[in-house]
Design a protein around this motif. Sequence first.
Motif, mmCIF file in Angstrom:
data_model
loop_
_atom_site.group_PDB
_atom_site.id
_atom_site.type_symbol
_atom_site.label_atom_id
_atom_site.label_comp_id
_atom_site.label_asym_id
_atom_site.label_seq_id
_atom_site.Cartn_x
_atom_site.Cartn_y
_atom_site.Cartn_z
ATOM 1 N N UNK A 125 1.035 -1.153 -0.117
ATOM 2 C CA UNK A 125 0.144 0.138 -0.005
ATOM 3 C C UNK A 125 0.829 1.276 0.045
ATOM 4 N N UNK A 126 2.017 1.356 0.854
ATOM 5 C CA UNK A 126 2.786 2.606 0.806
ATOM 6 C C UNK A 126 3.542 2.555 -0.376
ATOM 7 N N UNK A 127 4.133 1.479 -1.088
ATOM 8 C CA UNK A 127 4.728 1.852 -2.450
ATOM 9 C C UNK A 127 3.493 2.161 -3.304
ATOM 10 N N UNK A 128 2.368 1.789 -3.388
ATOM 11 C CA UNK A 128 1.240 2.362 -4.323
ATOM 12 C C UNK A 128 0.961 3.777 -4.052
ATOM 13 N N UNK A 129 0.983 4.109 -2.838
ATOM 14 C CA UNK A 129 0.798 5.627 -2.525
ATOM 15 C C UNK A 129 2.146 6.260 -3.150
ATOM 16 N N UNK A 130 3.249 5.940 -2.858
ATOM 17 C CA UNK A 130 4.427 6.897 -3.208
ATOM 18 C C UNK A 130 4.586 6.704 -4.803
ATOM 19 N N UNK A 131 4.176 5.731 -5.408
ATOM 20 C CA UNK A 131 4.476 5.700 -6.939
ATOM 21 C C UNK A 131 3.628 6.561 -7.841
ATOM 22 N N UNK A 136 10.051 11.982 -12.168
ATOM 23 C CA UNK A 136 10.404 12.653 -13.352
ATOM 24 C C UNK A 136 9.213 12.653 -14.294
ATOM 25 N N UNK A 137 8.303 13.653 -14.386
ATOM 26 C CA UNK A 137 7.202 13.353 -15.380
ATOM 27 C C UNK A 137 7.341 12.972 -16.613
ATOM 28 N N UNK A 138 8.544 13.457 -17.317
ATOM 29 C CA UNK A 138 9.007 13.017 -18.690
ATOM 30 C C UNK A 138 9.049 11.493 -18.794
ATOM 31 N N UNK A 139 9.840 11.104 -17.695
ATOM 32 C CA UNK A 139 9.903 9.627 -17.729
ATOM 33 C C UNK A 139 8.534 8.680 -17.326
ATOM 34 N N UNK A 140 7.712 9.361 -16.671
ATOM 35 C CA UNK A 140 6.380 8.627 -16.570
ATOM 36 C C UNK A 140 5.690 8.710 -17.812
ATOM 37 N N UNK A 141 5.765 9.834 -18.607
ATOM 38 C CA UNK A 141 5.007 9.895 -20.013
ATOM 39 C C UNK A 141 5.701 8.760 -21.024
ATOM 40 N N UNK A 142 7.035 8.610 -21.027
ATOM 41 C CA UNK A 142 7.780 7.541 -21.613
ATOM 42 C C UNK A 142 7.509 6.091 -21.432
ATOM 43 N N UNK A 149 1.135 10.220 -14.303
ATOM 44 C CA UNK A 149 0.697 11.202 -15.436
ATOM 45 C C UNK A 149 -0.506 12.151 -14.889
ATOM 46 N N UNK A 150 -1.362 11.436 -14.362
ATOM 47 C CA UNK A 150 -2.556 11.795 -13.805
ATOM 48 C C UNK A 150 -2.328 12.927 -12.883
ATOM 49 N N UNK A 151 -1.400 12.628 -11.667
ATOM 50 C CA UNK A 151 -0.965 13.484 -10.743
ATOM 51 C C UNK A 151 -0.579 14.699 -11.129
ATOM 52 N N UNK A 152 0.551 14.569 -11.887
ATOM 53 C CA UNK A 152 1.234 15.659 -12.282
ATOM 54 C C UNK A 152 0.303 16.633 -13.526
#
Length: 421
Positions: A125-131, A136-142, A149-152
Amino acid sequence: MRLVNRILLGLVVGVLVGLVLNGVAQAGWVKGLDAYVLNPLGQIFLRLIKMLVAPLVLLSLIVGTAGMGNARKVGRVGAKIIAIYMITTALAVILGLVLAGVLAPGRGYQVPASFTFEPKPAPSVVDTLLNVIPTNPFEALMKGEMLQIIVFAILFGLALTALGERAKGLLQLLEVANEAVMKLIMWVMELAPYAVFALMARMVMAQGAGVLLPLGKYIVIVYVGCVLHAAWLYSLIVGWLGRISPIEFFKRAAPAMVVAFTTASSNATLPVTMQVSERNFGIRREIGSFTLPLGATVNMDGTALYQGVSALFLAQILGIPLTVSQMAIIVLSATLASIGTAGVPGAGVIMLAMVLQSVGIPVEAIGIIIGVDRVVDMVRTMMNVTGDLACTTAVARSEGAMEFPATIEVTTAGARQAVAG
């Protein structure tokens, strides 16, 4: 012919062709047909759709969040949609458990002599919340990390809102970029009927009708559960909260439902879902562009129902009795697991492992049902997408952000052919 009818025709013809090819699957010409026609056609469509998902989610959420005007409205809409998503997901798990408990698909089933399954570790649960917070939003897009992406995108949209007039130029640029992505989606959808034919023909050719027989009762219960969930809960939501005839709702949602069924991917269907919400339901983009990308990631009613049925089915064939408290744990864990289930084919199997672990059912038992997962994945994905549209309709109506059109606008590139609503 309307797009939805062409897609349905492609589905039916694909099933029939797949059944014919299954009998001669080892022939050289069939392998060539698969390698050089069916597989490329299906993969081209899927790759084009997936190409658009990340920029669509980013741009639509930024524009939608900023378009609401203030953080208070974002919080209000967010609270409404998340509450509805969680309630419908929990009810889906309960329905799955009830059906599996009453019909008992696992009783009398002979466990195969050997079955294997290599479970991937489920995140804590902790990892899910942190993840969900991108470093790096660009890495998330890649990588296509949808939650990140939603959070950013939501935070960036709120920042644009706070800047007021100074952000007007950038916001207009992002709106044009979002329009360009929607235009690309219209072009790509012209391939949908042919891609649906290719995807269904390949699946049926590879699986055949025989693979369905040993687990037929389990498959039927998942399908019946999804239909019942849509028939009573979604009809109640769109009729009571959305003030739309349930029959009219399903007719207008059909294009997204068919694409979801054939691709078995909520994310891949997202561009179609957003187009349907705006054109066929008149939902303002500021609402749909916020709730639908969120729903494609966190609202998984079909997956949750499947997890409830699967957990009880596997417990029955392994002779493991489950108490009421353990079933309550299944409801809770399946509801939470649906939040972290990626909207891609087969992701529900990974999260099912977490649900089984929570009540002491051997995770290796998933090997019993893994052979027919694609068959049930299609219907549960269709319910995931239908739930996104139903809940979005209810929220849009409550916000006064819905102008229900009298006709259904066909989502084809170029022509606009309408039929009477």
